[in-house]
Design a protein around this motif. Sequence first.
Motif, mmCIF file in Angstrom:
data_model
loop_
_atom_site.group_PDB
_atom_site.id
_atom_site.type_symbol
_atom_site.label_atom_id
_atom_site.label_comp_id
_atom_site.label_asym_id
_atom_site.label_seq_id
_atom_site.Cartn_x
_atom_site.Cartn_y
_atom_site.Cartn_z
ATOM 1 N N LYS A 26 10.813 13.777 1.349
ATOM 2 C CA LYS A 26 10.144 14.229 0.116
ATOM 3 C C LYS A 26 10.681 13.485 -1.102
ATOM 4 O O LYS A 26 9.945 13.241 -2.066
ATOM 5 C CB LYS A 26 10.340 15.731 -0.068
ATOM 6 N N ARG A 27 11.954 13.138 -1.077
ATOM 7 C CA ARG A 27 12.540 12.403 -2.211
ATOM 8 C C ARG A 27 11.939 11.014 -2.346
ATOM 9 O O ARG A 27 12.045 10.383 -3.392
ATOM 10 C CB ARG A 27 14.071 12.330 -2.045
ATOM 11 N N TYR A 28 11.311 10.542 -1.293
ATOM 12 C CA TYR A 28 10.587 9.270 -1.343
ATOM 13 C C TYR A 28 9.150 9.456 -1.831
ATOM 14 O O TYR A 28 8.385 8.490 -1.887
ATOM 15 C CB TYR A 28 10.563 8.627 0.039
ATOM 16 N N GLY A 29 8.769 10.690 -2.144
ATOM 17 C CA GLY A 29 7.454 10.939 -2.697
ATOM 18 C C GLY A 29 6.378 11.317 -1.697
ATOM 19 O O GLY A 29 5.193 11.373 -2.040
ATOM 20 N N PHE A 30 6.772 11.585 -0.461
ATOM 21 C CA PHE A 30 5.795 11.944 0.566
ATOM 22 C C PHE A 30 5.658 13.454 0.691
ATOM 23 O O PHE A 30 6.627 14.199 0.509
ATOM 24 C CB PHE A 30 6.218 11.388 1.926
ATOM 25 N N ILE B 16 0.843 -1.196 0.000
ATOM 26 C CA ILE B 16 0.000 0.000 0.000
ATOM 27 C C ILE B 16 0.878 1.245 0.000
ATOM 28 O O ILE B 16 0.517 2.273 0.543
ATOM 29 C CB ILE B 16 -0.962 0.012 1.195
ATOM 30 N N SER B 17 2.040 1.157 -0.633
ATOM 31 C CA SER B 17 2.952 2.294 -0.624
ATOM 32 C C SER B 17 2.317 3.520 -1.248
ATOM 33 O O SER B 17 2.493 4.636 -0.775
ATOM 34 C CB SER B 17 4.248 1.940 -1.368
ATOM 35 N N ALA B 18 1.541 3.339 -2.313
ATOM 36 C CA ALA B 18 0.907 4.486 -2.952
ATOM 37 C C ALA B 18 -0.086 5.133 -2.004
ATOM 38 O O ALA B 18 -0.197 6.353 -1.919
ATOM 39 C CB ALA B 18 0.214 4.047 -4.234
ATOM 40 N N MET B 19 -0.841 4.286 -1.264
ATOM 41 C CA MET B 19 -1.802 4.816 -0.314
ATOM 42 C C MET B 19 -1.074 5.561 0.802
ATOM 43 O O MET B 19 -1.480 6.642 1.226
ATOM 44 C CB MET B 19 -2.625 3.664 0.261
ATOM 45 N N SER B 20 0.016 4.991 1.290
ATOM 46 C CA SER B 20 0.769 5.620 2.364
ATOM 47 C C SER B 20 1.288 6.982 1.938
ATOM 48 O O SER B 20 1.297 7.925 2.717
ATOM 49 C CB SER B 20 1.940 4.728 2.783
ATOM 50 N N LYS B 21 1.734 7.079 0.699
ATOM 51 C CA LYS B 21 2.325 8.330 0.241
ATOM 52 C C LYS B 21 1.300 9.443 0.079
ATOM 53 O O LYS B 21 1.663 10.598 -0.075
ATOM 54 C CB LYS B 21 3.079 8.100 -1.069
ATOM 55 N N SER B 22 0.013 9.091 0.124
ATOM 56 C CA SER B 22 -1.002 10.134 0.054
ATOM 57 C C SER B 22 -1.138 10.867 1.381
ATOM 58 O O SER B 22 -1.727 11.942 1.444
ATOM 59 C CB SER B 22 -2.351 9.533 -0.348
ATOM 60 N N ALA B 23 -0.600 10.288 2.453
ATOM 61 C CA ALA B 23 -0.665 10.923 3.768
ATOM 62 C C ALA B 23 0.489 11.907 3.923
ATOM 63 O O ALA B 23 1.488 11.844 3.215
ATOM 64 C CB ALA B 23 -0.615 9.865 4.863
ATOM 65 N N GLU B 24 0.327 12.821 4.866
ATOM 66 C CA GLU B 24 1.335 13.846 5.111
ATOM 67 C C GLU B 24 2.200 13.460 6.295
ATOM 68 O O GLU B 24 1.693 13.084 7.350
ATOM 69 C CB GLU B 24 0.625 15.171 5.393
ATOM 70 N N ILE B 25 3.513 13.561 6.127
ATOM 71 C CA ILE B 25 4.444 13.304 7.216
ATOM 72 C C ILE B 25 4.674 14.615 7.968
ATOM 73 O O ILE B 25 5.017 15.630 7.360
ATOM 74 C CB ILE B 25 5.785 12.751 6.673
ATOM 75 N N VAL B 26 4.484 14.584 9.279
ATOM 76 C CA VAL B 26 4.580 15.782 10.096
ATOM 77 C C VAL B 26 5.814 15.680 10.996
ATOM 78 O O VAL B 26 5.996 14.675 11.702
ATOM 79 C CB VAL B 26 3.320 15.998 10.953
ATOM 80 N N ILE B 27 6.659 16.705 10.948
ATOM 81 C CA ILE B 27 7.930 16.719 11.681
ATOM 82 C C ILE B 27 7.912 17.881 12.667
ATOM 83 O O ILE B 27 7.594 19.010 12.289
ATOM 84 C CB ILE B 27 9.113 16.859 10.709
ATOM 85 N N PRO B 28 8.267 17.657 13.935
ATOM 86 C CA PRO B 28 8.271 18.752 14.906
ATOM 87 C C PRO B 28 9.504 19.639 14.755
ATOM 88 O O PRO B 28 10.586 19.171 14.401
ATOM 89 C CB PRO B 28 8.304 18.019 16.250
ATOM 90 N N LEU B 29 9.320 20.913 15.019
ATOM 91 C CA LEU B 29 10.422 21.868 15.077
ATOM 92 C C LEU B 29 10.509 22.394 16.506
ATOM 93 O O LEU B 29 9.586 23.049 16.986
ATOM 94 C CB LEU B 29 10.198 23.020 14.099
#
Length: 331
Positions: free
Chosen positions: A66-70, A35-48
Motif C-alpha cells: 500500500k505504501r507503493y500506492g497500490f 505504465i506504473s500509474a496504470m498498474s497502480k489502478s489494479a488491485e493486488i490480491v494476497i491469500p490468507l
Amino acid sequence: MHTEKPAEEPALVDLSRAFIHWVLGFLICVLPGPISAMSKSAEIVIPLNNWASQRVLSHAVGDMVKRYGFAVSYRDMPARDQWGALQKGLIHFQIEIWQQSMAGSFNRMLDNQYIVDLGMHDAMVREEWWYPDYVAALCPGLPDWKALNACASLFSAKPEEAKGTFYTIDWDYQDADLIRALGLNFTIERLSNEAELWQKLEQASERNQPIVLINWTPNWTDFYRPGQFVEFPAYEKACETEAGWGINRNLINDCGNPQQGWLRKAGWPGLEQTYPCIYNLLKKVNFSQNMIADASALSIIEGHTELQAAQLWQTKYAPEIAHWLDPACLN
C-alpha cells in the motif's frame, strides 16, 4: 504450512481479473513509456491461509505494498487452493511456502513456469510431531520415536483405548503413511483449525496430560511453550519414493520430516513485468526465525487481531522493513 473455506467469487469476476492482468502484461511490453500509474489502478490480491504467522505477515507485507500506492485486498483460502490462483493472477504472491507441506506443489508449478520463485527466507523451518516438555518425564525414552509405542495408551484420547492419538489439522504430512511404515500404535484426529489444536494443547497442559500433536517452528511455542519434536529416522528424499530405503523395506515414508527445511516466497508469473516495484520488494522481504515466531505470538498469545498484530510487528521490525522498501517506489 498449513481449514478455511476460500471466499467464493463468481467465475466472471475471476475471468475479468485474469484478463485485466493479461492486458497489463501485454501493454508493458508494447508501450514505450512506463505504465506504473496504470498498474497502480489494479488491485493486488494476497491469500490468507490457516495459520497465524502467514496471516499476520501477509497483512504486514500488504501494508508495505500500500505504501507503493497500490490497492490491496485479501482472500481466504487453504494453501492447497493457492497454486492455480497464483498461476492465473487471481492472487499475486505467497510469502510463506513451507518445504515439507508445500514443496511438491511448489516444485511442480515452478517446473512448468506457472509461478515464479521469489527467493528463500533466512528462517529455517521444521514441521513434525511435537510434545510439551513435561511429557518427557511421563514417557521415558522420548524424543526417540520408539518410545511412543511403549507409552501409546498415555496418549490415548479415551482412557479405555490402547492406541495413542496424534492431533493434527487438515495439512497432509503423510502421517498415516508414517504410522503404517513404523508400526506406530496411534490413530490420527484431525481438528478443524489451528485454534482447536492449541486448545487441545492448553487443556492437556493444564492437566499435565501427555499429548503429541503437529507443530512447527518458527512458531509462538518457541517462546511460550517449551517442547520437543519427536525424532523419527532422519529424512532423506529417497524415503518418499523408495520402499527399500529405510527401516521398512516394503513401505515408503518411514522417516521424519526435514529438520532444516526451507521457507520460500512465490508469485504470479506476470508479477515482475507488471508490478516491478512489488516484485523487487518481495525479493527483498526476508523473515528470520524470530520475525515469524513474533507474528504468531502477537496473534495467539497476546490476543491482537491480525491487523493489530501486523501493525505492532511492523513497528518492531521497522529498521528491517526500511531496507526492503525502495524510496523510488514509494507513493
